[in-house]
Enzyme design. Structure first.
Site, short mmCIF file in Angstrom:
data_model
loop_
_atom_site.label_atom_id
_atom_site.label_comp_id
_atom_site.label_asym_id
_atom_site.label_seq_id
_atom_site.Cartn_x
_atom_site.Cartn_y
_atom_site.Cartn_z
N ASP A 59 -3.37 -2.66 -6.74
CA ASP A 59 -3.68 -1.37 -6.11
C ASP A 59 -2.43 -0.83 -5.39
OD1 ASP A 59 -3.70 -3.15 -4.02
OD2 ASP A 59 -5.63 -2.54 -3.19
N SER A 60 -1.34 -1.60 -5.42
CA SER A 60 -0.05 -1.08 -4.95
C SER A 60 0.35 0.14 -5.78
CB SER A 60 1.03 -2.16 -5.05
OG SER A 60 1.05 -2.75 -6.33
N ASP A 98 -6.72 -5.50 -9.66
CA ASP A 98 -7.12 -5.44 -8.25
C ASP A 98 -8.37 -4.61 -8.08
OD1 ASP A 98 -5.78 -6.75 -6.22
OD2 ASP A 98 -4.16 -5.27 -6.10
N LYS A 128 -9.00 -9.37 -8.68
CA LYS A 128 -8.50 -9.90 -7.41
C LYS A 128 -9.17 -9.16 -6.26
CE LYS A 128 -4.03 -9.22 -6.01
NZ LYS A 128 -4.19 -8.40 -4.78
N GLU A 130 -9.34 -9.08 -1.83
CA GLU A 130 -8.67 -9.52 -0.61
C GLU A 130 -9.69 -10.10 0.36
OE1 GLU A 130 -6.30 -6.32 1.01
OE2 GLU A 130 -5.21 -6.05 -0.89
N GLU A 196 0.20 -13.71 0.70
CA GLU A 196 1.18 -12.64 0.96
C GLU A 196 1.71 -12.70 2.38
OE1 GLU A 196 0.04 -8.70 -0.28
OE2 GLU A 196 1.79 -7.79 0.69
#
Ligand code: KIV
Length: 304
Positions: A59-60, A98, A128, A130, A196
């Site tokens: 999602d970056s 993501d 993925k 978080e 991270e």
């Protein structure tokens, strides 16, 4: 100058497919896992052909590709759109997508149906999410629904308003907390965990506390693998680089120079050249030349 021979697309196509089991085997054999983000067809093809093990449609992309100032505005539709493009390019790497902010934060039903869209509509092989212990139950539900899940702890960019963009795990207690998070995700069925922005020591301790692989980004060399953001690798973000980023090539300079060169060629009339222009077939060209200027106006349809 060293000439690195990239495997051809045919070679990549016949190389063994990377699966969750491959990642696990790599950890056990102490062979580092390589991972990189990609967001579009043409760069994903290069990443896959270079033999990278895991490609993340992160999602970056909200920042690197869409110009948002955080990952928070990224939508499911945007993520699916880019995941489909990357899917068309990938032959060998494991394709991870993501789940964007908001897509797994309300009901479990909504989270499962969003995750299924990544697998079924977009061709991702894992998703993925978080978070640590707070996401263990969801990881377990997704796993039971046959969806492979990668966890992500430490600095979690979707929590920016709560924790900021800061190095996490900077005390013994904070490291214990991260280890407990990682173990809860592993017990819930996660196939790997992204770590991270944590101290190297924390990366090493978490990695040795787990049987599943850790993939670090700013988490030190003891992780089982490393991931970087594609645009960081090529100096394409236009922002200050984080300490953990290594820039391998200056695509910004390369692109800028080429664009300026092109604009200058257009302005001074050297682009396009005759060799870059299409030409009439011989007969049509002769016919065009036979038309007198006075005939041209009246006979426009025939000669035009
Ligand atoms: O979105 C992303 O690029 C990521 C990396 C930081 C691992 O999650």
């Amino acid at each position: 100058m060293s000439l690195i021979q990239l495997p051809s697309q045919e070679e990549t196509a016949t190389a063994p497919k990377v699966t969750a089991q491959t990642l696990l085997d790599r950890k056990n054999a102490h062979q580092p896992i390589t991972a990189l983000t990609a967001y579009d067809y043409s760069t994903a093809r290069l990443v896959d052909q270079a033999g990278i093990d895991m490609v993340l449609v992160g999602d970056s992309l909200g920042m690197t590709v869409l110009g948002y100032d955080s990952t928070l505005p990224v939508t499911m539709e945007e993520m699916l759109h880019h995941t489909r493009a990357v899917r068309r390019a990938i032959r060998r790497a494991l394709l991870l997508a993501d789940m964007p902010f908001g897509s797994y934060h309300s009901t479990t039903e909504e989270a499962v149906s969003n995750a299924i869209r990544f697998i079924k509509d977009a061709g991702a092989e894992a998703v993925k999410i978080e978070g640590g212990r707070n996401r263990a139950e969801l990881v377990s539900t997704l796993t039971q629904a046959e969806i492979a899940v990668v966890g992500h702890i430490g600095l979690t960019p979707q929590s920016v308003h709560r924790i900021g963009y800061r190095v996490q795990g900077k005390s013994a207690a904070a490291i214990d907390d991260l280890i407990a998070d990682a173990q809860a995700l592993e017990a819930a069925g996660a196939i790997a965990i992204v770590l991270e922005c944590i101290p190297r020591e924390a990366g090493g301790l978490i990695t040795s506390a787990l049987t599943i692989p850790t993939i670090g980004i700013g988490a030190g060399p003891e992780c089982d693998g490393q991931i970087l953001v594609f645009h960081d690798l090529f100096n394409l973000t236009g922002t200050t680089r984080a300490k953990f980023v290594r820039c391998y090539a200056d695509a910004s300079a390369l692109f800028s120079e080429a664009i300026e060169h092109y604009a200058s060629d257009v302005r001074n009339g050297t682009f396009p050249a005759d060799a870059e222009s299409y030409h009439l077939p011989h007969e049509a060209s002769a016919e065009l030349l036979r038309c007198e200027p006075s005939e041209k106006a009246s006979d426009e349809l025939r000669c035009g």
